[in-house]
Design a protein around this motif. Structure first.
Motif, PDB file in Angstrom:
ATOM      1  N   TYR A  57      88.814  30.074  36.594  1.00 38.43           N
ATOM      2  CA  TYR A  57      89.535  28.855  36.974  1.00 38.43           C
ATOM      3  C   TYR A  57      89.558  27.854  35.825  1.00 38.43           C
ATOM      4  CZ  TYR A  57      89.081  30.399  41.847  1.00 38.43           C
ATOM      5  OH  TYR A  57      89.150  31.092  43.026  1.00 38.43           O
ATOM      6  N   ARG A  58      90.744  27.247  35.632  1.00 46.81           N
ATOM      7  CA  ARG A  58      90.854  26.173  34.628  1.00 46.81           C
ATOM      8  C   ARG A  58      91.591  24.981  35.219  1.00 46.81           C
ATOM      9  NH1 ARG A  58      93.207  28.872  29.279  1.00 46.81           N
ATOM     10  NH2 ARG A  58      94.320  30.106  30.833  1.00 46.81           N
ATOM     11  N   LEU A  59      91.106  23.778  34.865  1.00 46.05           N
ATOM     12  CA  LEU A  59      91.736  22.552  35.371  1.00 46.05           C
ATOM     13  C   LEU A  59      92.697  22.042  34.302  1.00 46.05           C
ATOM     14  CD1 LEU A  59      91.845  20.128  37.394  1.00 46.05           C
ATOM     15  CD2 LEU A  59      89.951  19.129  36.112  1.00 46.05           C
ATOM     16  N   PHE A  60      93.995  21.970  34.645  1.00 46.21           N
ATOM     17  CA  PHE A  60      94.994  21.523  33.677  1.00 46.21           C
ATOM     18  C   PHE A  60      95.415  20.074  33.863  1.00 46.21           C
ATOM     19  CE2 PHE A  60      95.348  26.040  33.141  1.00 46.21           C
ATOM     20  CZ  PHE A  60      95.535  26.163  31.775  1.00 46.21           C
ATOM     21  N   GLU A  61      95.339  19.598  35.103  1.00 50.31           N
ATOM     22  CA  GLU A  61      95.834  18.246  35.361  1.00 50.31           C
ATOM     23  C   GLU A  61      95.168  17.670  36.611  1.00 50.31           C
ATOM     24  OE1 GLU A  61     100.185  18.398  34.675  1.00 50.31           O
ATOM     25  OE2 GLU A  61     100.177  16.741  36.135  1.00 50.31           O
ATOM     26  N   SER A  62      94.859  16.377  36.543  1.00 48.73           N
ATOM     27  CA  SER A  62      94.333  15.701  37.738  1.00 48.73           C
ATOM     28  C   SER A  62      95.355  14.658  38.170  1.00 48.73           C
ATOM     29  CB  SER A  62      93.043  14.967  37.417  1.00 48.73           C
ATOM     30  OG  SER A  62      92.085  15.842  36.927  1.00 48.73           O
ATOM     31  N   PRO A  63      95.493  14.418  39.467  1.00 47.55           N
ATOM     32  CA  PRO A  63      96.464  13.411  39.907  1.00 47.55           C
ATOM     33  C   PRO A  63      95.998  12.005  39.540  1.00 47.55           C
ATOM     34  CG  PRO A  63      95.185  14.213  41.776  1.00 47.55           C
ATOM     35  CD  PRO A  63      94.770  15.038  40.605  1.00 47.55           C
ATOM     36  N   ASN A  64      96.973  11.103  39.322  1.00 46.39           N
ATOM     37  CA  ASN A  64      96.615   9.726  38.993  1.00 46.39           C
ATOM     38  C   ASN A  64      96.438   8.914  40.278  1.00 46.39           C
ATOM     39  OD1 ASN A  64      96.024   7.429  37.613  1.00 46.39           O
ATOM     40  ND2 ASN A  64      97.909   7.361  36.420  1.00 46.39           N
ATOM     41  N   ARG A  65      95.668   9.485  41.197  1.00 39.87           N
ATOM     42  CA  ARG A  65      95.336   8.812  42.453  1.00 39.87           C
ATOM     43  C   ARG A  65      93.829   8.845  42.583  1.00 39.87           C
ATOM     44  NH1 ARG A  65      98.081  12.100  46.865  1.00 39.87           N
ATOM     45  NH2 ARG A  65      97.219  10.519  48.232  1.00 39.87           N
ATOM     46  N   LEU A  66      93.320   7.950  43.423  1.00 42.43           N
ATOM     47  CA  LEU A  66      91.866   7.871  43.529  1.00 42.43           C
ATOM     48  C   LEU A  66      91.341   8.782  44.624  1.00 42.43           C
ATOM     49  CD1 LEU A  66      91.421   3.998  43.144  1.00 42.43           C
ATOM     50  CD2 LEU A  66      91.378   5.743  41.356  1.00 42.43           C
ATOM     51  N   PHE A  67      90.411   9.660  44.236  1.00 41.75           N
ATOM     52  CA  PHE A  67      89.681  10.481  45.196  1.00 41.75           C
ATOM     53  C   PHE A  67      88.202  10.310  44.864  1.00 41.75           C
ATOM     54  CE2 PHE A  67      93.759  12.696  44.905  1.00 41.75           C
ATOM     55  CZ  PHE A  67      94.105  12.764  46.253  1.00 41.75           C
ATOM     56  N   ALA A  68      87.412  10.084  45.886  1.00 42.17           N
ATOM     57  CA  ALA A  68      85.989   9.828  45.647  1.00 42.17           C
ATOM     58  C   ALA A  68      85.344  10.977  44.865  1.00 42.17           C
ATOM     59  CB  ALA A  68      85.275   9.613  46.978  1.00 42.17           C
ATOM     60  N   ASP A  69      85.668  12.220  45.248  1.00 40.47           N
ATOM     61  CA  ASP A  69      85.032  13.372  44.583  1.00 40.47           C
ATOM     62  C   ASP A  69      85.431  13.462  43.117  1.00 40.47           C
ATOM     63  OD1 ASP A  69      83.599  14.253  46.771  1.00 40.47           O
ATOM     64  OD2 ASP A  69      85.317  15.348  47.582  1.00 40.47           O
ATOM     65  N   ASP A  70      86.678  13.098  42.820  1.00 42.40           N
ATOM     66  CA  ASP A  70      87.142  13.144  41.440  1.00 42.40           C
ATOM     67  C   ASP A  70      86.359  12.136  40.593  1.00 42.40           C
ATOM     68  OD1 ASP A  70      88.601  13.642  39.185  1.00 42.40           O
ATOM     69  OD2 ASP A  70      90.348  12.467  39.793  1.00 42.40           O
ATOM     70  N   ILE A  71      86.225  10.905  41.128  1.00 46.34           N
ATOM     71  CA  ILE A  71      85.504   9.879  40.356  1.00 46.34           C
ATOM     72  C   ILE A  71      84.031  10.295  40.211  1.00 46.34           C
ATOM     73  CG2 ILE A  71      84.871   7.435  40.209  1.00 46.34           C
ATOM     74  CD1 ILE A  71      87.350   6.854  41.983  1.00 46.34           C
ATOM     75  N   LEU A  72      83.436  10.753  41.322  1.00 48.60           N
ATOM     76  CA  LEU A  72      82.033  11.192  41.282  1.00 48.60           C
ATOM     77  C   LEU A  72      81.805  12.276  40.240  1.00 48.60           C
ATOM     78  CD1 LEU A  72      80.647  11.660  44.892  1.00 48.60           C
ATOM     79  CD2 LEU A  72      79.497  10.542  42.983  1.00 48.60           C
ATOM     80  N   SER A  73      82.772  13.205  40.164  1.00 50.17           N
ATOM     81  CA  SER A  73      82.607  14.356  39.260  1.00 50.17           C
ATOM     82  C   SER A  73      82.612  13.939  37.790  1.00 50.17           C
ATOM     83  CB  SER A  73      83.711  15.386  39.495  1.00 50.17           C
ATOM     84  OG  SER A  73      84.934  14.928  38.939  1.00 50.17           O
ATOM     85  N   ARG A  74      83.083  12.711  37.513  1.00 52.65           N
ATOM     86  CA  ARG A  74      83.153  12.249  36.119  1.00 52.65           C
ATOM     87  C   ARG A  74      81.945  11.409  35.730  1.00 52.65           C
ATOM     88  NH1 ARG A  74      89.114  11.763  34.673  1.00 52.65           N
ATOM     89  NH2 ARG A  74      90.231  12.543  36.489  1.00 52.65           N
TER      90      ARG A  74
END
Ligand code: BT5
Length: 333
Positions: A57-74
């Motif tokens: 699996y590879r991550l190519f793009e993240s949406p420019n919207r806020l998701f708690a898990d996305d912010i946490l993962s950074r």
């Protein structure tokens, strides 16, 4: 961390190399089928994750919207600020949400973002414009070990942290206007609202509210704000990745928090003063019924502004609205 946050963190760490489903399943202690189901779910909300037999699996793009898990993962192992993140699509005011959570006994460090606020607040009942998905409108619950008299340190320390992060990560000339504004090129980019509940000698909790204009175009501002407000997009002339900015800010605030509460607040105050455009100016401060005019000399240990009056007396103000009068220029609010 949730499974989604762990998956996103692992994908970001793996980068171009990708990570195999078996490896993800081993690290997270869940089945490959569960990993696949979570990845499928992430795709539906806009994460572009590709799978190949070689790279996994590879991550190519993240949406420019806020998701708690996305912010946490950074975030890198938050100790206090950001251990718990919630994102709401819409609310009246994130400060009000934090206030309610505080009363229900929520732990220090919880962060609440809203994509849109319908009754965003400034100080003294003023309105804070918070259009949907164009800014960062968020609040943090804090239970600092400070006396009520020292609470001014919070606005000083956190405005310094935000300005430093914006300067370092986004190369904008962020300046602080005492007590709670961040300006870029003479226009307001960010406002901070510190609301607290206190006893005579102790602070119970603080709702630290932060509003940052991110992807707002000049025409999106209501007419009365067009000449006094700006956004990161206007300054950088490019769309800004809001989840990335959120994480950078939370890291900066987290690093600032112990400094605000300890002896190194002295250094924080020095850094802040270097960025504060109010110091050294002729100012008029409106606080309640009082108006104080003079030269803004410095801030004291607890964040109060010291103003030298026309007859040489030094006055201390702890809050209010400042109008500065640059030499030979017109007054600016
Ligand atoms: C502030 O008040 O600057 C504090 C703003 C805090 C907003 C955050 S968003 C998350 C959290 N939840 C809330 O409900 N609030 C906090 P003050 O210094 O009183 O400035 C308010 C004034 O700024 C208004 O009267 C307008 O003139 C101007 N203003 C309103 N919206 C703005 C915006 N988006 N950008 C720049 N200026 C704005």
């Amino acid at each position: 961390m949730t499974t989604d946050a762990q998956i996103l963190a692992a994908l970001r760490e793996a980068g171009e190399n990708g990570i195999a489903g078996t490896e993800l399943s081993r690290r997270l202690g869940v089945s490959r089928a569960a990993i696949w189901a979570r990845i499928d779910e992430l795709r539906t909300v806009g994460f572009r994750i590709e799978a190949s037999p070689h790279a996994g699996y590879r991550l190519f793009e993240s949406p420019n919207r806020l998701f708690a898990d996305d912010i946490l993962s950074r975030l890198k192992q938050p100790r206090a600020i950001g251990r718990d993140i919630r994102v709401f699509r819409e609310t009246k005011s994130t400060n009000d949400l934090i206030e309610r959570m505080a009363r229900d006994g929520a732990e220090e460090g919880i962060v609440v973002f809203a994509e849109k606020q319908t009754a965003g607040k400034g100080r003294l009942g003023r309105v804070w414009e918070s259009p949907a998905e164009k800014g960062l409108w968020f609040s943090i619950l804090l239970r600092p070990k400070l006396r009520p008299l020292e609470a001014g340190r919070l606005t000083i320390g956190f405005s310094n942290a935000i300005a430093q992060t914006l300067r370092r990560e986004y190369q904008v000339d962020a300046r602080i206007k005492w007590p709670n504004d961040i300006f870029v090129n003479g226009r307001k980019l960010c406002g901070i609202l510190t609301e607290m509940s206190a006893e005579i000698d102790s602070l119970n909790h603080v709702a630290l509210g932060i509003g940052i204009n991110v992807n707002i175009d000049a025409n999106d501002f209501p007419p009365e704000l067009r000449s006094i407000a700006t956004s990161l997009k206007i300054e950088r002339r490019q769309e800004i990745d809001r989840p990335q900015l959120s994480a950078a800010l939370l890291q900066g605030l987290e690093a600032a928090y112990p400094r605000i509460q300890g002896p190194s607040f002295r250094d924080v105050r020095r850094e802040w003063a270097e960025l504060c455009e109010t110091i050294g100016q002729e100012v008029t401060v409106y606080c309640g019924q009082r108006t104080i005019s003079g030269s803004a000399e410095s801030i004291d240990e607890d964040g109060g502004l010291l103003i030298r009056g026309p007859y040489g007396a030094l006055e201390r103000v702890i809050g209010g609205d400042v109008t500065t009068k640059p030499q030979g220029g017109r007054a600016r609010t």
